[in-house]
Write an enzyme that holds these catalytic residues in place. Structure first.
Site, PDB file in Angstrom:
ATOM      1  N   TYR A  72       6.586   3.352  25.415  1.00  0.00           N
ATOM      2  CA  TYR A  72       6.393   1.998  24.902  1.00  0.00           C
ATOM      3  C   TYR A  72       7.443   1.057  25.492  1.00  0.00           C
ATOM      4  O   TYR A  72       8.584   1.463  25.730  1.00  0.00           O
ATOM      5  CB  TYR A  72       6.518   1.971  23.379  1.00  0.00           C
ATOM      6  CG  TYR A  72       5.383   2.630  22.642  1.00  0.00           C
ATOM      7  CD1 TYR A  72       4.244   1.911  22.295  1.00  0.00           C
ATOM      8  CD2 TYR A  72       5.461   3.970  22.273  1.00  0.00           C
ATOM      9  CE1 TYR A  72       3.201   2.515  21.603  1.00  0.00           C
ATOM     10  CE2 TYR A  72       4.429   4.581  21.577  1.00  0.00           C
ATOM     11  CZ  TYR A  72       3.296   3.847  21.248  1.00  0.00           C
ATOM     12  OH  TYR A  72       2.266   4.450  20.566  1.00  0.00           O
ATOM     13  N   HIS A 111      -3.157   1.915  19.159  1.00  0.00           N
ATOM     14  CA  HIS A 111      -3.077   1.390  17.798  1.00  0.00           C
ATOM     15  C   HIS A 111      -3.955   0.146  17.672  1.00  0.00           C
ATOM     16  O   HIS A 111      -3.981  -0.705  18.574  1.00  0.00           O
ATOM     17  CB  HIS A 111      -1.639   1.004  17.458  1.00  0.00           C
ATOM     18  CG  HIS A 111      -0.682   2.156  17.496  1.00  0.00           C
ATOM     19  ND1 HIS A 111      -0.364   2.898  16.380  1.00  0.00           N
ATOM     20  CD2 HIS A 111       0.037   2.687  18.518  1.00  0.00           C
ATOM     21  CE1 HIS A 111       0.504   3.837  16.710  1.00  0.00           C
ATOM     22  NE2 HIS A 111       0.768   3.740  18.002  1.00  0.00           N
ATOM     23  N   TYR A 149       3.208  11.565  24.634  1.00  0.00           N
ATOM     24  CA  TYR A 149       4.664  11.496  24.630  1.00  0.00           C
ATOM     25  C   TYR A 149       5.240  12.433  23.570  1.00  0.00           C
ATOM     26  O   TYR A 149       4.588  12.734  22.563  1.00  0.00           O
ATOM     27  CB  TYR A 149       5.149  10.063  24.401  1.00  0.00           C
ATOM     28  CG  TYR A 149       4.680   9.391  23.130  1.00  0.00           C
ATOM     29  CD1 TYR A 149       5.321   9.615  21.907  1.00  0.00           C
ATOM     30  CD2 TYR A 149       3.602   8.517  23.160  1.00  0.00           C
ATOM     31  CE1 TYR A 149       4.907   8.989  20.748  1.00  0.00           C
ATOM     32  CE2 TYR A 149       3.177   7.889  22.004  1.00  0.00           C
ATOM     33  CZ  TYR A 149       3.832   8.122  20.807  1.00  0.00           C
ATOM     34  OH  TYR A 149       3.405   7.492  19.655  1.00  0.00           O
TER      35      TYR A 149
END
Length: 240
Positions: A108, A162, A147
């Site tokens: 991210y 998401h 991840y």
């Protein structure tokens, strides 16, 4: 003078649709789950009337996460599309759909994500659109990578995106995750498996759609979202 109006509520989702707030396999829920029973508050007009969302605030590249920067984002380009539906199958138009995700390496663009995977300067992983009159939405993005995370030994999160969106009322807000078909990490992921009903878990998995693929450009995955009722897409946590 106060005018009191009868306000209809919404039926709760069937048992097993949403994960419990405290799930033993997902360690951090033990730190944030409520320790006392919730207080049930009757729905009033504020809860059962929809939010007003300004579609004119959507930027020209908000729907295409691969073109938000000077260069091309790295990774497999994909189209994520579908419809937002109410409990009776009606389209939910003019509702805000927001997504956020890791990049192709599973990282991210966030200060707290510091595992040794490369950042992509041309991909920050956030987008938003407003549904059209038939409840359709569409994003162009990069397929995220898996991840590691510290939940258990050798823990890895499956590739996921998401989602956050509103329906016709504030009680119809949905925050969930979309997964990809045939991911080998499903069996050992406690977030995915915290949804008790196996059929409900399947509603979080997108469907590959060859017909929607853009030749020489991007693969396509369909993800329809149902906000309430028996076929409701599971929340990340209950919001009753």
């Amino acid at each position: 003078m106060t005018l009191s109006l009868p306000v209809a509520g919404y039926r709760p989702a069937p048992d097993g649709t949403h994960p419990p707030l405290d799930f033993a396999g997902y360690r951090s829920t033990g730190l944030r789950a409520p320790s006392q029973a919730p207080i049930v508050v009757r729905h009033r007009l504020t809860e059962v009337t929809g939010p007003l969302l300004a579609g004119d605030r959507i930027g020209p590249s908000d729907h295409d996460l691969t073109t938000q920067h000077a260069g091309e984002a790295l990774g497999q380009r994909i189209i994520v599309f579908g419809r937002v539906l109410d409990s009776d199958g009606r389209a939910v138009p003019d509702t805000l759909v927001e997504i956020w995700q890791a990049n192709a390496a599973g990282r991210y663009a966030h200060a707290r994500d510091n595992w040794p995977a490369p950042l992509d300067p041309n991909f920050t992983g956030g987008g938003r659109v407003v549904t059209d009159a038939r409840g359709n939405y569409s994003f162009t993005t990069i397929k995220p990578g898996a991840y590691p995370w510290g939940n258990h030994h050798n823990a890895w999160r499956p590739a996921h995106i998401h989602f956050s969106l509103f329906g016709r009322a504030f009680t119809q807000r949905l925050v969930t995750q979309m997964y990809f078909p045939d991911d080998p990490l499903f069996a050992q992921d406690p977030i995915f498996n915290s949804v008790p009903d196996p059929k409900a878990r399947q509603r979080m998995i997108s469907t590959f759609d060859l017909d929607a693929t853009r030749p020489d450009r991007a693969l396509a995955f369909r993800f329809d979202i149902v906000l309430r009722g028996r076929e409701q897409t599971p929340f990340e946590e209950p919001h009753e």
